[in-house]
Design an enzyme around this catalytic site. Structure first.
Site, PDB file in Angstrom:
ATOM      1  N   THR A  53     -14.748  37.488 -32.158  1.00  0.00           N
ATOM      2  CA  THR A  53     -15.554  37.105 -30.998  1.00  0.00           C
ATOM      3  C   THR A  53     -16.787  36.440 -31.608  1.00  0.00           C
ATOM      4  O   THR A  53     -17.204  36.844 -32.714  1.00  0.00           O
ATOM      5  CB  THR A  53     -15.974  38.326 -30.137  1.00  0.00           C
ATOM      6  OG1 THR A  53     -16.736  39.201 -30.961  1.00  0.00           O
ATOM      7  CG2 THR A  53     -14.767  39.075 -29.578  1.00  0.00           C
ATOM      8  N   HIS A  54     -17.312  35.456 -30.951  1.00  0.00           N
ATOM      9  CA  HIS A  54     -18.453  34.683 -31.504  1.00  0.00           C
ATOM     10  C   HIS A  54     -18.131  34.087 -32.872  1.00  0.00           C
ATOM     11  O   HIS A  54     -19.037  33.849 -33.670  1.00  0.00           O
ATOM     12  CB  HIS A  54     -19.710  35.555 -31.645  1.00  0.00           C
ATOM     13  CG  HIS A  54     -20.010  36.379 -30.431  1.00  0.00           C
ATOM     14  ND1 HIS A  54     -20.849  35.963 -29.435  1.00  0.00           N
ATOM     15  CD2 HIS A  54     -19.550  37.599 -30.059  1.00  0.00           C
ATOM     16  CE1 HIS A  54     -20.909  36.893 -28.492  1.00  0.00           C
ATOM     17  NE2 HIS A  54     -20.120  37.895 -28.844  1.00  0.00           N
ATOM     18  N   SER A  85      -7.650  11.522 -48.335  1.00  0.00           N
ATOM     19  CA  SER A  85      -8.882  10.751 -48.196  1.00  0.00           C
ATOM     20  C   SER A  85      -8.774   9.525 -49.090  1.00  0.00           C
ATOM     21  O   SER A  85      -8.178   9.570 -50.157  1.00  0.00           O
ATOM     22  CB  SER A  85     -10.065  11.626 -48.630  1.00  0.00           C
ATOM     23  OG  SER A  85     -11.129  10.805 -49.071  1.00  0.00           O
ATOM     24  N   GLN A  95      -6.554   0.281  -7.134  1.00  0.00           N
ATOM     25  CA  GLN A  95      -5.767  -0.266  -8.241  1.00  0.00           C
ATOM     26  C   GLN A  95      -6.274   0.284  -9.593  1.00  0.00           C
ATOM     27  O   GLN A  95      -5.549   0.270 -10.584  1.00  0.00           O
ATOM     28  CB  GLN A  95      -5.851  -1.796  -8.234  1.00  0.00           C
ATOM     29  CG  GLN A  95      -5.062  -2.484  -9.326  1.00  0.00           C
ATOM     30  CD  GLN A  95      -4.913  -3.970  -9.057  1.00  0.00           C
ATOM     31  OE1 GLN A  95      -4.152  -4.380  -8.192  1.00  0.00           O
ATOM     32  NE2 GLN A  95      -5.663  -4.787  -9.774  1.00  0.00           N
ATOM     33  N   TYR A 131      -6.731   2.070   2.445  1.00  0.00           N
ATOM     34  CA  TYR A 131      -6.590   1.491   1.104  1.00  0.00           C
ATOM     35  C   TYR A 131      -7.759   0.564   0.802  1.00  0.00           C
ATOM     36  O   TYR A 131      -8.240  -0.166   1.668  1.00  0.00           O
ATOM     37  CB  TYR A 131      -5.267   0.698   1.007  1.00  0.00           C
ATOM     38  CG  TYR A 131      -5.089  -0.002  -0.330  1.00  0.00           C
ATOM     39  CD1 TYR A 131      -4.528   0.668  -1.407  1.00  0.00           C
ATOM     40  CD2 TYR A 131      -5.523  -1.316  -0.523  1.00  0.00           C
ATOM     41  CE1 TYR A 131      -4.388   0.050  -2.639  1.00  0.00           C
ATOM     42  CE2 TYR A 131      -5.380  -1.945  -1.756  1.00  0.00           C
ATOM     43  CZ  TYR A 131      -4.817  -1.257  -2.814  1.00  0.00           C
ATOM     44  OH  TYR A 131      -4.683  -1.870  -4.031  1.00  0.00           O
ATOM     45  N   LYS A 187      -4.385   3.272 -11.977  1.00  0.00           N
ATOM     46  CA  LYS A 187      -3.218   3.246 -12.866  1.00  0.00           C
ATOM     47  C   LYS A 187      -3.522   3.472 -14.333  1.00  0.00           C
ATOM     48  O   LYS A 187      -2.883   4.301 -14.979  1.00  0.00           O
ATOM     49  CB  LYS A 187      -2.447   1.940 -12.676  1.00  0.00           C
ATOM     50  CG  LYS A 187      -1.553   2.053 -11.483  1.00  0.00           C
ATOM     51  CD  LYS A 187      -1.058   0.720 -11.013  1.00  0.00           C
ATOM     52  CE  LYS A 187      -0.987   0.713  -9.512  1.00  0.00           C
ATOM     53  NZ  LYS A 187      -2.288   0.848  -8.829  1.00  0.00           N
ATOM     54  N   LYS A 229      -8.542  15.857 -51.208  1.00  0.00           N
ATOM     55  CA  LYS A 229      -8.567  16.229 -49.796  1.00  0.00           C
ATOM     56  C   LYS A 229      -7.213  16.189 -49.113  1.00  0.00           C
ATOM     57  O   LYS A 229      -6.351  15.375 -49.430  1.00  0.00           O
ATOM     58  CB  LYS A 229      -9.498  15.269 -49.036  1.00  0.00           C
ATOM     59  CG  LYS A 229     -10.924  15.367 -49.486  1.00  0.00           C
ATOM     60  CD  LYS A 229     -11.698  16.363 -48.698  1.00  0.00           C
ATOM     61  CE  LYS A 229     -12.156  15.726 -47.404  1.00  0.00           C
ATOM     62  NZ  LYS A 229     -12.976  16.639 -46.642  1.00  0.00           N
ATOM     63  N   ASN A 235       0.812  -1.220   0.000  1.00  0.00           N
ATOM     64  CA  ASN A 235       0.000   0.000   0.000  1.00  0.00           C
ATOM     65  C   ASN A 235       0.848   1.274   0.000  1.00  0.00           C
ATOM     66  O   ASN A 235       0.569   2.214  -0.741  1.00  0.00           O
ATOM     67  CB  ASN A 235      -0.956   0.000   1.201  1.00  0.00           C
ATOM     68  CG  ASN A 235      -1.925  -1.169   1.145  1.00  0.00           C
ATOM     69  OD1 ASN A 235      -1.991  -1.880   0.133  1.00  0.00           O
ATOM     70  ND2 ASN A 235      -2.664  -1.393   2.221  1.00  0.00           N
ATOM     71  N   ASN A 265      -6.627  16.335 -45.050  1.00  0.00           N
ATOM     72  CA  ASN A 265      -7.370  16.476 -43.809  1.00  0.00           C
ATOM     73  C   ASN A 265      -6.445  16.740 -42.618  1.00  0.00           C
ATOM     74  O   ASN A 265      -5.383  16.137 -42.517  1.00  0.00           O
ATOM     75  CB  ASN A 265      -8.188  15.204 -43.539  1.00  0.00           C
ATOM     76  CG  ASN A 265      -9.201  14.951 -44.643  1.00  0.00           C
ATOM     77  OD1 ASN A 265      -9.755  15.899 -45.195  1.00  0.00           O
ATOM     78  ND2 ASN A 265      -9.399  13.693 -44.975  1.00  0.00           N
ATOM     79  N   GLU A 278      -7.166  17.334 -35.455  1.00  0.00           N
ATOM     80  CA  GLU A 278      -8.463  16.801 -35.014  1.00  0.00           C
ATOM     81  C   GLU A 278      -8.304  15.838 -33.842  1.00  0.00           C
ATOM     82  O   GLU A 278      -9.119  15.824 -32.915  1.00  0.00           O
ATOM     83  CB  GLU A 278      -9.166  16.093 -36.181  1.00  0.00           C
ATOM     84  CG  GLU A 278      -9.640  17.059 -37.251  1.00  0.00           C
ATOM     85  CD  GLU A 278     -10.190  16.323 -38.461  1.00  0.00           C
ATOM     86  OE1 GLU A 278     -11.382  16.471 -38.746  1.00  0.00           O
ATOM     87  OE2 GLU A 278      -9.423  15.594 -39.122  1.00  0.00           O
TER      88      GLU A 278
HETATM   89  N1  ARG Z   1      -1.640  -3.750  -7.151  1.00  0.00           N
HETATM   90  C1  ARG Z   1      -2.094  -3.008  -6.017  1.00  0.00           C
HETATM   91  C2  ARG Z   1      -2.550  -1.634  -6.434  1.00  0.00           C
HETATM   92  O1  ARG Z   1      -2.151  -1.194  -7.427  1.00  0.00           O
HETATM   93  C3  ARG Z   1      -0.989  -2.851  -5.030  1.00  0.00           C
HETATM   94  C4  ARG Z   1      -1.456  -2.651  -3.654  1.00  0.00           C
HETATM   95  C5  ARG Z   1      -2.172  -3.863  -3.187  1.00  0.00           C
HETATM   96  N2  ARG Z   1      -2.441  -3.862  -1.803  1.00  0.00           N
HETATM   97  C6  ARG Z   1      -3.274  -4.730  -1.258  1.00  0.00           C
HETATM   98  N3  ARG Z   1      -3.374  -4.665  -0.002  1.00  0.00           N
HETATM   99  N4  ARG Z   1      -3.955  -5.572  -1.970  1.00  0.00           N
HETATM  100  O2  ARG Z   1      -3.320  -0.994  -5.777  1.00  0.00           O
END
Ligand code: ARG
Length: 468
Positions: A163-164, A285, A330, A325, A333, A291, A118, A293, A298
């Site tokens: 403007t606008h 295109s 998780q 926690y 990520k 074209k 954690n 593009n 975009e």
């Molecule tokens: N893979 C977990 C995460 O990204 C790591 C921490 C996990 N901790 C736990 N007590 N299960 O959050």
């Protein structure tokens, strides 16, 4: 993924468990597919942690050295793509620890003393994000430099200001580009500001309560270039504010980039034709041979979709989450990684586009002439020279514009006699204020668009943004 010894027994959770996780659960639960991106920082943190453990006599010096060399070997294996990641080992932390035991034997089992995944994962993300922030901040600086260089070339090129999305007043192309230099300047300072709050070290908070081992968190903080350890272990393992701050700073960057991207799309459209985009950042295109593009622009315009989405994802994950926690975390990520990747790509692509985008002055001027952009200058002339109150001047100018429209003339080309049918005491000097170049050069108030202001602003921007 190669079979590891754990595939057979799955004893990662030790004696408490008598059966392996369901295959479905294994897939669902593991994060190794994406958190392997953190391997470098995970190892960096583990080396600092074990060095501290040995300094505090919690493990021996030799044990530290053997763990360190094992971790360094793992780092090489991963960077050379020779590491076999296993979903059975859930995440990057367990994959590395398991491999360490394979390499150095039972000493490797001491790596996880006085810490938890954690505090470990929070540390890894901070270490990783700090580097990314530095890179993103630098690429914004490069983009600012590119914009400043362009505005130096076109500091006095007149174009319609809107403007606008209706022609409003003439501005210079240089001034317009410098507007974005200001936005990216604020973006950089927001990034650096949120980076400051990433400088507190989570490691040593352990699972949530701290630890009974005599650890030295200040030492680890120092080793990993954090200013200090975090203050409250419970807050630490449940905190992802820093990631949310980064993602909201990124959202603003994405907003600014998308506005510039949209302007490029508009300016390069057939109807405007104000700029020629570099061919390398456009596509053809598959059906319409004529074209070209503006795909890169975009895509930059579209990226806020996922970048805001990532921010909302993480805010929603954390909302209502009780201390401390939860596995929910998780889910932080993928949005973090996705935001970093896409904001980086957006900035460098924008830089590439701007470098070789060239304005088409003739078309800008034609648009200016169609749009009566010096009408406000005319009203101001009536106020200043003929002492007409502004509201009346505004009304009279409106009539003159209507007349020009009827005669299909620009304001610049409208004969004095025509103007005098509406403002009898106007004299020849009125013709000067109707000229676009004069309008632009008259905007000398601080922050205004006059070319000589733009030159000063460029000098100033170089000092403010490009030094150091
Ligand atoms: N893979 C977990 C995460 O990204 C790591 C921490 C996990 N901790 C736990 N007590 N299960 O959050």
């Amino acid at each position: 993924m190669k079979k590891s010894s754990l595939d057979k027994q799955n004893k990662i959770w030790g004696g408490r468990f008598s059966s392996s996780p369901d295959k479905l659960m294994e897939e669902f639960n593991s994060s190794i597919q994406f958190d392997q991106l953190l391997y470098f920082e995970d190892i960096e943190g583990s080396i600092a942690h074990t060095e501290m453990l040995s300094k505090q006599n919690i493990i021996s010096k030799n044990e530290f050295l053997s763990i360190k060399s094992g971790l360094e070997q793992i780092r090489k294996e991963i960077s050379n793509n020779e590491f076999n990641f296993s979903t059975k080992l859930e995440d990057i932390h367990m994959n590395i620890e398991n491999r360490l035991v394979e390499i150095v034997g039972k000493t490797g089992k001491k790596l996880h003393t006085a810490r938890s995944r954690n505090d470990q994962v929070a540390t890894d993300i901070k270490l990783w994000l700090r580097k990314k922030i530095d890179k993103i901040e630098l690429s914004l600086k490069t983009l600012q430099q590119t914009l400043i260089e362009k505005s130096e070339i076109y500091y006095d090129l007149s174009m319609p200001g809107y403007t606008h999305l209706q022609v409003a007043q003439p501005v210079t192309f240089g001034h317009h580009l410098l507007a974005y230099v200001e936005m990216f300047g604020r973006d950089r300072s927001r990034l650096l500001d949120c980076r400051k709050r990433m400088n507190e070290l989570p490691l040593g908070s352990a699972a949530l309560a701290g630890t009974s081992y005599p650890i030295d968190r200040h030492f680890v903080a120092d080793r990993l270039d954090f200013i200090k350890p975090t203050e409250n272990s419970m807050d630490t393992v449940s905190d992802r504010d820093f990631a949310i701050e980064f993602m909201s700073a990124s959202s603003l960057i994405a907003i600014h980039l998308s506005r510039l991207a949209e302007e490029l799309v508009i300016w390069s459209s057939d109807s405007f034709n104000f700029v020629k985009l570099p061919e390398k950042f456009t596509t053809g295109s598959s059906i319409m041979p004529q074209k070209r593009n503006p795909d890169a622009a975009e895509l930059i315009r579209a990226k806020p979709g996922r970048i805001f989405g990532n921010l909302i994802t993480l805010m929603t994950v954390l909302k209502g989450l009780p201390m401390t926690y939860g596995k929910d975390m998780q889910e932080d990520k993928e949005p973090i990684f996705d935001t970093v990747r896409n904001i980086e790509l957006s900035i460098i692509n924008m830089d590439g586009i701007i470098r070789e985008t060239e304005p088409i002055p003739k078309n800008m001027m034609e648009a200016l002439q169609r749009g009566y952009p010096t009408a406000t200058d005319l009203a101001d002339y009536l106020v200043k020279n003929l002492k007409i109150p502004f509201r009346d001047a505004h009304h009279l100018t409106g009539k003159i514009v209507l007349l020009a429209e009827k005669k299909q003339s620009s304001l610049e080309d409208l004969p004095l006699e025509d103007i005098q049918t509406i403002v009898p005491n106007a004299d020849l000097t009125v013709l000067d204020v109707l000229k676009i170049a004069n309008s632009v050069s008259s905007k000398i108030s601080y922050g205004g668009t006059a070319p000589k202001n733009v030159l000063k602003a460029i000098k100033n921007a170089k000092k403010r943004f490009l030094k150091g």
